[in-house]
Design a protein around this motif. Structure first.
Motif, PDB file in Angstrom:
ATOM      1  N   ASP A 194       1.557   2.809  -3.892  1.00  0.00           N
ATOM      2  CA  ASP A 194       1.079   3.329  -2.616  1.00  0.00           C
ATOM      3  C   ASP A 194       1.721   4.686  -2.390  1.00  0.00           C
ATOM      4  OD1 ASP A 194       0.747   3.910   0.175  1.00  0.00           O
ATOM      5  OD2 ASP A 194       0.432   1.783   0.581  1.00  0.00           O
ATOM      6  N   ARG A 235      -2.754   0.422  -4.317  1.00  0.00           N
ATOM      7  CA  ARG A 235      -3.831   1.196  -3.714  1.00  0.00           C
ATOM      8  C   ARG A 235      -4.480   2.024  -4.818  1.00  0.00           C
ATOM      9  NH1 ARG A 235      -4.738  -1.485   0.531  1.00  0.00           N
ATOM     10  NH2 ARG A 235      -6.109   0.228   1.219  1.00  0.00           N
ATOM     11  N   TYR A 243      -6.862   5.385  -5.890  1.00  0.00           N
ATOM     12  CA  TYR A 243      -7.177   6.716  -5.371  1.00  0.00           C
ATOM     13  C   TYR A 243      -8.253   7.398  -6.221  1.00  0.00           C
ATOM     14  CZ  TYR A 243      -2.873   5.685  -2.933  1.00  0.00           C
ATOM     15  OH  TYR A 243      -1.918   5.063  -2.154  1.00  0.00           O
ATOM     16  N   ASP A 290      -8.613   6.898  -0.492  1.00  0.00           N
ATOM     17  CA  ASP A 290      -8.187   5.558  -0.882  1.00  0.00           C
ATOM     18  C   ASP A 290      -9.446   4.702  -1.070  1.00  0.00           C
ATOM     19  OD1 ASP A 290      -7.321   2.871  -0.912  1.00  0.00           O
ATOM     20  OD2 ASP A 290      -5.558   3.343   0.298  1.00  0.00           O
ATOM     21  N   THR A 348      -9.408   1.576  -2.456  1.00  0.00           N
ATOM     22  CA  THR A 348      -8.953   0.223  -2.755  1.00  0.00           C
ATOM     23  C   THR A 348      -9.953  -0.842  -2.358  1.00  0.00           C
ATOM     24  OG1 THR A 348      -6.679   0.978  -2.379  1.00  0.00           O
ATOM     25  CG2 THR A 348      -7.053  -1.407  -2.433  1.00  0.00           C
ATOM     26  N   GLY A 388     -10.869   4.642  -8.081  1.00  0.00           N
ATOM     27  CA  GLY A 388      -9.528   4.186  -7.743  1.00  0.00           C
ATOM     28  C   GLY A 388      -8.741   3.553  -8.867  1.00  0.00           C
TER      29      GLY A 388
END
Length: 399
Positions: free
Chosen positions: A93, A256, A258, A269, A271, A344
């Motif tokens: 994160d 997370r 990206y 983000d 996620t 991501g």
């Protein structure tokens, strides 16, 4: 967004024409876990691969992570008779600085193709389908469907237009990345376009192919694809931490993810974006140790008859040096498996039969570096250290 960047967004591939500014990478201590075999796999002595090799791998991974702006990396390498190497570095994160963890779940993108095609090949072994059946026998309305076979679809040689290259699809997904798509909606984007070549003429990576194969599995088995894969692929393989979500659900712990594949071009983000848009082509979730086991199962054909596995491994040229493609599987300088990329997340899961070695890479970004997938840069750097005669080239896909 341009056609080129649209294609880059959705295929698991290597070479495209964007150069991205790297994200800030917060430092985090490496986590080293011994090669514990919790699935009854080939024994890899604990303690790493020796101080010198471990140090070279640490540096190679750190260099790529910094150069490519990768927030977090998990790498697992198992070499029977020599040892194992597991590292989690960087952050899960970028806001909180939470370190990346080796036991994380990740979205595996196009590695899902290995599961979908395995399901299809099990139906072949059951005598319920044949690889040279036309897709028109199972799904109506496919342009040239009486000449496009299931084999063509699995080999990426159908000539069907990739629905993920359609500008309307691109806009619809990125305008609302949490929406749910049906397989029929996905196919409609691709079917607006003429076929790009005659069946079997050449290689073109197209997620349209896998959506169709998912529908074939459903029609023949009488089960939802997710349920069939769970029953016939995941359970026999003892993959307890691998799942096929029906929406945006995501087990903990997970990093997370990206991406810069957004309407604005800014990093966001991703996620909890809904992966239904990728379905049979890229919707699944797994973890490091399940992917370790799966790499060997796919490459050795544990779930299939020897005859069917032999057909799977008959790879054909892709037009890119070092990499050929078979039935939902790639071969890259000796390594067999697949890579995955979706907004991501990126993964690489490959097995090297000559050394019974397994490599798994998981990262929490799909933003390119110098026009290449960052997961490919990592896999290449790692194999340059440990298997210099078998350097990972990657799944190169025309965009």
């Amino acid at each position: 967004m341009s056609r080129t960047s649209t294609r880059r967004l959705f295929a698991a591939a290597l070479l495209v024409a964007s150069v991205l500014a790297p994200m800030a990478v917060a430092p985090a201590p490496a986590v080293h876990a011994a090669g514990v075999d919790r699935h009854g796999q080939e024994d890899c002595p604990p303690g790493g691969l020796g101080h010198e090799v471990n140090a070279r791998l640490d540096k190679a991974i750190a260099d790529v992570r910094e150069e490519a702006g990768i927030p977090g990396v998990v790498v697992g390498l198992w070499m029977p008779g020599k040892g194992s190497y597991v590292r989690a570095t960087g952050v899960a994160d970028t806001t909180t600085g939470e370190p990346m963890a080796a036991d994380s779940f990740v979205r595996i993108g196009s590695e899902t193709k290995t599961f979908t095609v395995t399901a299809l090949l099990e139906l072949v072994d059951d005598g319920l389908v044949e690889l040279d059946d036309p897709i028109s026998a199972y799904v109506p309305g496919v342009r040239n469907g009486d000449r496009i076979t299931l084999r063509h679809l699995a080999e990426m040689r159908s000539g069907l237009f990739p629905y993920t290259s359609d500008p309307d699809f691109d806009h619809d997904l990125l305008s609302d990345p949490h929406r749910s798509f049906t397989p029929q909606e996905l196919l409609a984007y691709g079917m607006k376009h003429k076929n790009t070549f005659k069946p079997g003429a050449t290689f073109e990576y197209s997620n349209t192919n896998l959506i169709l194969l998912g529908l074939v599995v459903e029609k023949v088995s009488g089960r939802k694809l997710e349920r069939f894969i769970e029953r016939r692929v995941l359970r026999p393989s003892h993959l307890r931490n691998t799942l096929f979500p029906t929406g945006s659900e995501f087990p903990e712990p997970h990093p997370r993810g990206y991406t810069d594949q957004t309407l604005s071009g800014e990093t966001e983000d991703a996620t909890d974006w809904n992966p239904s848009w990728a379905w049979a082509a890229g919707g699944m979730i797994s973890d490091l140790h399940d992917l370790r086991r799966w790499a060997r199962i796919v490459a050795t054909g544990e779930l299939l008859s020897p005859e069917t596995q032999a057909q799977r491994l008959k790879t054909l040229p892709t037009g890119f040096p070092g990499t050929t493609y078979g039935l939902g599987i790639l071969e890259t300088n000796g390594w067999i498996g697949h890579n995955g990329s979706l907004p991501g997340y990126e993964t690489v899961t490959v097995y090297l039969p000559s050394k019974k070695a397994t490599l798994v890479v998981m990262i929490n970004t799909d933003s390119l570096s110098g026009g290449q997938e960052p997961s490919t840069l990592l896999a290449r750097a790692i194999t340059e250290v440990v298997t210099p005669k078998n350097v990972y080239a990657g799944a190169v896909v025309p965009r």
